[in-house]
Design a protein around this motif. Sequence first.
Motif, PDB file in Angstrom:
ATOM      1  N   LYS A  76       0.813  -1.219   0.000  1.00 19.82           N
ATOM      2  CA  LYS A  76       0.000   0.000   0.000  1.00 19.82           C
ATOM      3  C   LYS A  76       0.844   1.265   0.000  1.00 19.82           C
ATOM      4  CE  LYS A  76      -4.062  -1.934   0.087  1.00 19.82           C
ATOM      5  NZ  LYS A  76      -5.046  -1.744  -1.016  1.00 19.82           N
ATOM      6  N   GLY A  77       2.167   1.114   0.100  1.00 27.47           N
ATOM      7  CA  GLY A  77       3.039   2.280   0.130  1.00 27.47           C
ATOM      8  C   GLY A  77       3.435   2.790  -1.243  1.00 27.47           C
ATOM      9  N   ILE A  78       3.008   2.099  -2.305  1.00 30.32           N
ATOM     10  CA  ILE A  78       3.337   2.545  -3.653  1.00 30.32           C
ATOM     11  C   ILE A  78       2.042   2.663  -4.464  1.00 30.32           C
ATOM     12  CG2 ILE A  78       5.652   1.529  -3.610  1.00 30.32           C
ATOM     13  CD1 ILE A  78       4.611  -0.812  -5.266  1.00 30.32           C
ATOM     14  N   HIS A  79       2.125   3.336  -5.592  1.00 35.36           N
ATOM     15  CA  HIS A  79       0.959   3.551  -6.450  1.00 35.36           C
ATOM     16  C   HIS A  79       0.442   2.202  -6.978  1.00 35.36           C
ATOM     17  CE1 HIS A  79      -1.332   4.794 -10.046  1.00 35.36           C
ATOM     18  NE2 HIS A  79      -1.509   5.943  -9.399  1.00 35.36           N
ATOM     19  N   PRO A  80      -0.876   2.040  -7.132  1.00 37.32           N
ATOM     20  CA  PRO A  80      -1.407   0.784  -7.662  1.00 37.32           C
ATOM     21  C   PRO A  80      -0.818   0.387  -9.013  1.00 37.32           C
ATOM     22  CG  PRO A  80      -3.181   2.126  -6.777  1.00 37.32           C
ATOM     23  CD  PRO A  80      -1.942   2.970  -6.728  1.00 37.32           C
ATOM     24  N   GLY A  81      -0.486   1.374  -9.842  1.00 36.58           N
ATOM     25  CA  GLY A  81       0.150   1.055 -11.118  1.00 36.58           C
ATOM     26  C   GLY A  81       1.510   0.421 -10.925  1.00 36.58           C
ATOM     27  N   ASP A  82       2.238   0.861  -9.892  1.00 38.63           N
ATOM     28  CA  ASP A  82       3.540   0.265  -9.594  1.00 38.63           C
ATOM     29  C   ASP A  82       3.376  -1.138  -9.009  1.00 38.63           C
ATOM     30  OD1 ASP A  82       4.907   2.554 -10.446  1.00 38.63           O
ATOM     31  OD2 ASP A  82       4.709   3.502  -8.477  1.00 38.63           O
ATOM     32  N   ARG A  83       2.332  -1.328  -8.215  1.00 34.69           N
ATOM     33  CA  ARG A  83       2.059  -2.682  -7.708  1.00 34.69           C
ATOM     34  C   ARG A  83       1.849  -3.638  -8.880  1.00 34.69           C
ATOM     35  NH1 ARG A  83      -2.882  -0.659  -3.898  1.00 34.69           N
ATOM     36  NH2 ARG A  83      -1.786   1.184  -3.121  1.00 34.69           N
ATOM     37  N   ALA A  84       1.052  -3.176  -9.845  1.00 30.53           N
ATOM     38  CA  ALA A  84       0.754  -4.012 -11.006  1.00 30.53           C
ATOM     39  C   ALA A  84       2.006  -4.285 -11.826  1.00 30.53           C
ATOM     40  CB  ALA A  84      -0.315  -3.347 -11.868  1.00 30.53           C
ATOM     41  N   TRP A  85       2.837  -3.260 -12.023  1.00 26.04           N
ATOM     42  CA  TRP A  85       4.047  -3.454 -12.810  1.00 26.04           C
ATOM     43  C   TRP A  85       5.004  -4.420 -12.116  1.00 26.04           C
ATOM     44  CZ3 TRP A  85       5.718  -3.703 -17.353  1.00 26.04           C
ATOM     45  CH2 TRP A  85       7.098  -3.719 -17.632  1.00 26.04           C
ATOM     46  N   ASN A  86       5.136  -4.304 -10.784  1.00 27.67           N
ATOM     47  CA  ASN A  86       5.982  -5.238 -10.051  1.00 27.67           C
ATOM     48  C   ASN A  86       5.469  -6.665 -10.204  1.00 27.67           C
ATOM     49  OD1 ASN A  86       7.633  -3.182  -9.188  1.00 27.67           O
ATOM     50  ND2 ASN A  86       6.746  -3.032  -7.139  1.00 27.67           N
ATOM     51  N   TYR A  87       4.148  -6.809 -10.234  1.00 31.59           N
ATOM     52  CA  TYR A  87       3.618  -8.156 -10.419  1.00 31.59           C
ATOM     53  C   TYR A  87       3.863  -8.662 -11.836  1.00 31.59           C
ATOM     54  CZ  TYR A  87       1.011 -12.360  -9.881  1.00 31.59           C
ATOM     55  OH  TYR A  87       0.694 -13.699  -9.812  1.00 31.59           O
ATOM     56  N   GLU A  88       3.789  -7.769 -12.801  1.00 29.92           N
ATOM     57  CA  GLU A  88       4.097  -8.160 -14.173  1.00 29.92           C
ATOM     58  C   GLU A  88       5.531  -8.684 -14.265  1.00 29.92           C
ATOM     59  OE1 GLU A  88       3.807  -8.892 -18.223  1.00 29.92           O
ATOM     60  OE2 GLU A  88       2.216  -8.488 -16.770  1.00 29.92           O
ATOM     61  N   LEU A  89       6.455  -8.061 -13.550  1.00 31.13           N
ATOM     62  CA  LEU A  89       7.834  -8.545 -13.521  1.00 31.13           C
ATOM     63  C   LEU A  89       7.926  -9.907 -12.849  1.00 31.13           C
ATOM     64  CD1 LEU A  89       9.742  -5.257 -12.621  1.00 31.13           C
ATOM     65  CD2 LEU A  89       9.496  -6.313 -14.875  1.00 31.13           C
ATOM     66  N   TYR A  90       7.104 -10.110 -11.812  1.00 31.09           N
ATOM     67  CA  TYR A  90       7.061 -11.420 -11.159  1.00 31.09           C
ATOM     68  C   TYR A  90       6.566 -12.480 -12.137  1.00 31.09           C
ATOM     69  CZ  TYR A  90       5.821 -15.003  -7.698  1.00 31.09           C
ATOM     70  OH  TYR A  90       5.725 -16.172  -6.984  1.00 31.09           O
ATOM     71  N   ASP A  91       5.534 -12.132 -12.910  1.00 28.53           N
ATOM     72  CA  ASP A  91       5.021 -13.057 -13.917  1.00 28.53           C
ATOM     73  C   ASP A  91       6.093 -13.383 -14.957  1.00 28.53           C
ATOM     74  OD1 ASP A  91       2.576 -14.361 -15.329  1.00 28.53           O
ATOM     75  OD2 ASP A  91       3.443 -13.068 -16.867  1.00 28.53           O
ATOM     76  N   ARG A  92       6.867 -12.399 -15.350  1.00 33.45           N
ATOM     77  CA  ARG A  92       7.930 -12.651 -16.325  1.00 33.45           C
ATOM     78  C   ARG A  92       9.008 -13.546 -15.734  1.00 33.45           C
ATOM     79  NH1 ARG A  92       8.618  -6.666 -19.260  1.00 33.45           N
ATOM     80  NH2 ARG A  92       6.392  -6.438 -19.775  1.00 33.45           N
ATOM     81  N   MET A  93       9.281 -13.358 -14.432  1.00 35.79           N
ATOM     82  CA  MET A  93      10.238 -14.251 -13.781  1.00 35.79           C
ATOM     83  C   MET A  93       9.747 -15.692 -13.842  1.00 35.79           C
ATOM     84  SD  MET A  93      10.615 -16.241 -10.848  1.00 35.79           S
ATOM     85  CE  MET A  93       9.384 -15.573  -9.740  1.00 35.79           C
ATOM     86  N   LEU A  94       8.460 -15.893 -13.537  1.00 33.07           N
ATOM     87  CA  LEU A  94       7.902 -17.241 -13.603  1.00 33.07           C
ATOM     88  C   LEU A  94       8.036 -17.819 -15.008  1.00 33.07           C
ATOM     89  CD1 LEU A  94       4.579 -16.720 -11.591  1.00 33.07           C
ATOM     90  CD2 LEU A  94       6.638 -17.883 -10.777  1.00 33.07           C
ATOM     91  N   HIS A  95       7.687 -17.007 -15.999  1.00 35.86           N
ATOM     92  CA  HIS A  95       7.616 -17.501 -17.368  1.00 35.86           C
ATOM     93  C   HIS A  95       8.992 -17.739 -17.982  1.00 35.86           C
ATOM     94  CE1 HIS A  95       6.538 -17.323 -21.741  1.00 35.86           C
ATOM     95  NE2 HIS A  95       5.574 -18.094 -21.290  1.00 35.86           N
ATOM     96  N   ASP A  96       9.938 -16.879 -17.665  1.00 34.84           N
ATOM     97  CA  ASP A  96      11.249 -16.960 -18.317  1.00 34.84           C
ATOM     98  C   ASP A  96      12.311 -17.665 -17.476  1.00 34.84           C
ATOM     99  OD1 ASP A  96      10.108 -15.510 -20.365  1.00 34.84           O
ATOM    100  OD2 ASP A  96      10.943 -13.587 -19.720  1.00 34.84           O
ATOM    101  N   GLU A  97      12.091 -17.777 -16.171  1.00 36.36           N
ATOM    102  CA  GLU A  97      13.108 -18.353 -15.296  1.00 36.36           C
ATOM    103  C   GLU A  97      12.640 -19.645 -14.616  1.00 36.36           C
ATOM    104  OE1 GLU A  97      14.689 -15.320 -12.621  1.00 36.36           O
ATOM    105  OE2 GLU A  97      14.284 -13.759 -14.108  1.00 36.36           O
ATOM    106  N   LEU A  98      11.615 -19.544 -13.779  1.00 34.30           N
ATOM    107  CA  LEU A  98      11.255 -20.688 -12.943  1.00 34.30           C
ATOM    108  C   LEU A  98      10.586 -21.819 -13.726  1.00 34.30           C
ATOM    109  CD1 LEU A  98      11.012 -22.170 -10.318  1.00 34.30           C
ATOM    110  CD2 LEU A  98       9.050 -20.738  -9.716  1.00 34.30           C
ATOM    111  N   VAL A  99       9.584 -21.500 -14.527  1.00 36.14           N
ATOM    112  CA  VAL A  99       8.874 -22.566 -15.239  1.00 36.14           C
ATOM    113  C   VAL A  99       9.792 -23.301 -16.225  1.00 36.14           C
ATOM    114  CG1 VAL A  99       6.989 -23.037 -16.850  1.00 36.14           C
ATOM    115  CG2 VAL A  99       6.580 -21.601 -14.853  1.00 36.14           C
ATOM    116  N   PRO A 100      10.627 -22.607 -17.024  1.00 31.48           N
ATOM    117  CA  PRO A 100      11.564 -23.349 -17.880  1.00 31.48           C
ATOM    118  C   PRO A 100      12.536 -24.226 -17.086  1.00 31.48           C
ATOM    119  CG  PRO A 100      11.345 -21.089 -18.643  1.00 31.48           C
ATOM    120  CD  PRO A 100      10.652 -21.156 -17.317  1.00 31.48           C
TER     121      PRO A 100
END
Length: 235
Positions: A76-100
């Motif tokens: 809650k300390g950052i803008h909701p758009g930044d929360r979403a962008w950080n999650y998008e990076l988490y999703d990319r980590m899953l897709h490009d790093e962990l799942v492969p």
Amino acid sequence: MTEHYHRWYSHHLGRDLEMLVFGTRGYPVILFPTSQGSFHQNKDHGLIDSVRWFVNEGLIKIYCPDSLDGLTWYNKGIHPGDRAWNYELYDRMLHDELVPWAMHECGVHQVAVAGCSFGGYHAANYAFKHPERVAHLFSMGGAFDIKMFTDGYYNDTIFYNNPVDYLPGSHRHELWQMNIILGTSDWDICKGYNEHLSHLLNHKRIHHWLDVRGQALHDWPVWKEMFPHYLSTIR
């Protein structure tokens, strides 16, 4: 039961991540923690022990990563758009790093994703965004509408990480091939989310199982009953 600890640097996230892995072979299952839970939460609450037989028999290999909820939707300390962008990076980590990583270790081209409560959101979002990578989705007491965390703010990044928004317009053929189980119960505070997602899937004629258990709470005891049952559907 074999257990290994991993720590690695994620280039997408620009930080180290931690993970526990259970088993040495079998079908890969990415298992997410509940709200703001750590990589060892599912072990600490006995969910891993509930499926010990599957692991020891070499039928599955479980990967338990960090969720980073405190940097994304729960921050809650950052803008909701930044929360979403950080999650998008988490999703990319899953897709490009962990799942492969998991697919390579287990010699398969798809994974199973699973989680309890908010972990069910992580699992469902990854599965529905990347159905070519996911053969099995097991959600236990999940909630699937992320708008409750965005303070009324909305953009494309939120849309594409909110399954109840983007799923109706998705025509990825792999969705109709996925083994989808939505576990809930009569006293589950997230029962309505599961019924709504089931309605969306029914509207698209996507086969799934809405598993509504009896008088059980939104808590670990019923999830520990569900998880081994759901893993038994992996073929």
